[in-house]
Write a protein that holds these residues in place. Structure first.
Motif, PDB file in Angstrom:
ATOM      1  N   ALA A 132       0.736  -1.125  -0.198  1.00 25.10           N
ATOM      2  CA  ALA A 132       0.392  -0.014  -0.173  1.00 25.10           C
ATOM      3  C   ALA A 132       0.813   1.528  -0.221  1.00 25.10           C
ATOM      4  N   ILE A 133       2.037   1.238   0.827  1.00 24.71           N
ATOM      5  CA  ILE A 133       2.810   2.550   0.813  1.00 24.71           C
ATOM      6  C   ILE A 133       3.174   2.650  -0.697  1.00 24.71           C
ATOM      7  N   ASP A 134       3.525   1.231  -1.317  1.00 20.56           N
ATOM      8  CA  ASP A 134       3.819   1.199  -3.040  1.00 20.56           C
ATOM      9  C   ASP A 134       2.842   2.096  -3.759  1.00 20.56           C
ATOM     10  N   GLU A 135       2.027   2.140  -3.461  1.00 20.45           N
ATOM     11  CA  GLU A 135       0.807   3.181  -4.289  1.00 20.45           C
ATOM     12  C   GLU A 135       0.509   4.251  -3.902  1.00 20.45           C
ATOM     13  N   GLU A 136       1.141   4.530  -2.177  1.00 21.67           N
ATOM     14  CA  GLU A 136       1.230   5.704  -2.391  1.00 21.67           C
ATOM     15  C   GLU A 136       2.267   6.527  -3.189  1.00 21.67           C
ATOM     16  N   PHE A 137       3.342   6.340  -3.435  1.00 17.19           N
ATOM     17  CA  PHE A 137       4.265   6.905  -4.351  1.00 17.19           C
ATOM     18  C   PHE A 137       4.362   6.482  -5.322  1.00 17.19           C
ATOM     19  N   SER A 138       3.078   5.568  -6.034  1.00 19.77           N
ATOM     20  CA  SER A 138       3.085   5.633  -7.027  1.00 19.77           C
ATOM     21  C   SER A 138       1.818   6.741  -7.076  1.00 19.77           C
ATOM     22  N   ARG A 139       0.702   6.714  -6.830  1.00 22.75           N
ATOM     23  CA  ARG A 139       0.292   7.810  -6.794  1.00 22.75           C
ATOM     24  C   ARG A 139       0.650   9.707  -7.104  1.00 22.75           C
ATOM     25  N   ALA A 140       1.940   9.654  -5.841  1.00 18.66           N
ATOM     26  CA  ALA A 140       2.831  11.055  -6.480  1.00 18.66           C
ATOM     27  C   ALA A 140       4.008  10.854  -8.008  1.00 18.66           C
ATOM     28  N   LEU A 141       3.685   9.794  -8.434  1.00 20.84           N
ATOM     29  CA  LEU A 141       4.571   9.692  -9.453  1.00 20.84           C
ATOM     30  C   LEU A 141       3.906  10.077 -10.750  1.00 20.84           C
ATOM     31  N   GLU A 142       2.015  10.022 -10.660  1.00 18.54           N
ATOM     32  CA  GLU A 142       1.233   9.899 -11.492  1.00 18.54           C
ATOM     33  C   GLU A 142       0.962  11.701 -11.960  1.00 18.54           C
ATOM     34  N   ASN A 143       1.425  11.979 -11.089  1.00 19.65           N
ATOM     35  CA  ASN A 143       1.605  14.083 -11.309  1.00 19.65           C
ATOM     36  C   ASN A 143       2.709  14.322 -11.905  1.00 19.65           C
ATOM     37  N   VAL A 144       3.908  13.572 -11.007  1.00 23.35           N
ATOM     38  CA  VAL A 144       5.040  13.665 -11.610  1.00 23.35           C
ATOM     39  C   VAL A 144       5.141  15.018 -13.110  1.00 23.35           C
ATOM     40  N   GLN A 145       4.604  14.494 -14.035  1.00 21.36           N
ATOM     41  CA  GLN A 145       4.874  15.482 -15.390  1.00 21.36           C
ATOM     42  C   GLN A 145       4.198  16.603 -15.138  1.00 21.36           C
ATOM     43  N   SER A 146       2.549  17.064 -14.761  1.00 19.36           N
ATOM     44  CA  SER A 146       1.813  18.288 -14.881  1.00 19.36           C
ATOM     45  C   SER A 146       2.458  19.065 -13.939  1.00 19.36           C
ATOM     46  N   GLU A 147       3.212  18.046 -12.297  1.00 14.30           N
ATOM     47  CA  GLU A 147       3.210  19.277 -11.138  1.00 14.30           C
ATOM     48  C   GLU A 147       4.269  18.467 -10.528  1.00 14.30           C
ATOM     49  N   PRO A 148       5.599  18.652 -11.417  1.00 12.93           N
ATOM     50  CA  PRO A 148       6.315  18.166 -10.041  1.00 12.93           C
ATOM     51  C   PRO A 148       6.679  18.667  -9.101  1.00 12.93           C
ATOM     52  N   ARG A 149       7.047  19.902  -8.749  1.00 14.92           N
ATOM     53  CA  ARG A 149       6.943  20.413  -7.785  1.00 14.92           C
ATOM     54  C   ARG A 149       6.023  19.845  -6.365  1.00 14.92           C
ATOM     55  N   GLU A 150       4.538  19.949  -6.944  1.00 16.47           N
ATOM     56  CA  GLU A 150       3.927  18.574  -5.940  1.00 16.47           C
ATOM     57  C   GLU A 150       4.043  17.646  -5.822  1.00 16.47           C
ATOM     58  N   ALA A 151       5.054  16.886  -7.089  1.00 12.67           N
ATOM     59  CA  ALA A 151       4.939  15.499  -6.721  1.00 12.67           C
ATOM     60  C   ALA A 151       5.835  15.130  -5.575  1.00 12.67           C
ATOM     61  N   VAL A 152       7.525  15.826  -5.527  1.00  9.00           N
ATOM     62  CA  VAL A 152       7.769  15.521  -4.692  1.00  9.00           C
ATOM     63  C   VAL A 152       7.415  15.954  -3.561  1.00  9.00           C
ATOM     64  N   SER A 153       6.831  16.809  -3.071  1.00  3.25           N
ATOM     65  CA  SER A 153       6.395  17.552  -1.795  1.00  3.25           C
ATOM     66  C   SER A 153       5.681  16.546  -1.273  1.00  3.25           C
ATOM     67  N   ALA A 154       4.554  15.557  -1.918  1.00  8.24           N
ATOM     68  CA  ALA A 154       4.187  14.323  -1.698  1.00  8.24           C
ATOM     69  C   ALA A 154       5.134  12.813  -1.584  1.00  8.24           C
TER      70      ALA A 154
END
Length: 268
Positions: A132-154
């Protein structure tokens, strides 16, 4: 959907900033929060109000993301010195009135979803649910192209949340400043992440790199896309940078979690 900062929240946050910040620290705080544009003219209160209103009008930023970073220190600063907890209570009350809620790590979300999200991550970490924690990080990667700053924050927030859960579960003392670097310092010392204590030179090298990487992730979250003073090069994070930081945070979080679980089982 892009959600604006409600007017009552703007008023209370502006009052808090005015009371707690100097002109210089106010400028630095809004820059850290990625508020758009140069500092407005006027008194501290006028400046804070105008900057918050401008944040709502600028469609290139997420107003609630800016708000979360603005109030992070007020909401998470330990009680003591200047902080008697009254600022956090006022902000928490006005957020609740506007159906919003602050979540640890500098985020403001809709009230009905925030508590569940916060509890979910805490539960995952306490239960050592790696998948499940893997999935949390996967959600961060989903926004990496459009919102890289927010993805890093997540991703940084997940690592920071791990540190806070570990400290709480092991009854350790929270550091005065509750952001990633000092939190991680407490955790790594308790888990024995000390390169000098490792006999294998290859593992020493890896562990030293891991400790430096956490500092880099913390610094990237703080500095990327923020305005800086004269003489300091400003930069905008790119998706490739974000992916590197997210994968690094993922690896470090799981290694620390596995180390904790092993120690817990050994102690039991």
């Amino acid at each position: 959907m892009r959600q604006l900062i409600p007017s009552p929240v703007i008023s209370v946050v502006a009052d808090t900033c005015t009371a707690r910040e100097t002109h210089a620290s106010l400028d630095s705080l809004f820059a850290y929060a990625d508020a758009p544009g140069e500092p407005p003219d006027g008194s501290k209160h006028v400046k804070a109000l105008e900057w918050l209103r401008r944040t709502n009008k600028d469609h290139s930023v997420d107003p609630l993301a800016v708000l979360g970073r603005l109030i992070e220190n007020y909401m998470e600063q330990p009680i003591g010195t200047w902080n008697d907890g009254s600022d956090a209570k006022k902000i928490e009350a006005i957020l609740a009135q506007c159906k919003l809620r602050y979540v640890t790590g500098g985020k403001v979300v809709a009230a009905q979803m925030s508590a569940a999200a916060s509890r979910t991550l805490e539960t995952l970490l306490k239960s050592f649910d790696y998948r499940a924690i893997d999935e949390e990080f996967s959600r961060a990667l989903e926004n990496v192209q459009s919102e890289p700053r927010e993805a890093v924050s997540a991703a940084s927030n997940i690592l920071e949340s791990f540190c806070k859960v570990f400290i709480a579960e092991n009854s350790l003392e929270l550091p005065a400043k509750q952001d990633l670097k000092p939190l991680w310092t407490v955790v790594r010392k308790h888990l024995g992440f000390d390169p000098s204590a490792i006999a294998d030179t290859d593992l020493q090298t890896i562990l030293t790199g891991m400790l430096a990487t956490v500092e880099g992730i913390a610094a990237l979250r703080t500095h990327a896309s923020s305005a800086h003073g004269a003489g300091v090069t400003s930069y905008r994070i790119e998706p490739r940078h974000a992916r590197l930081a997210i994968h690094a945070a993922h690896t470090i979080t799981l290694f620390a979690l596995e180390t904790w679980e092993k120690r817990r089982k050994s102690a039991g």
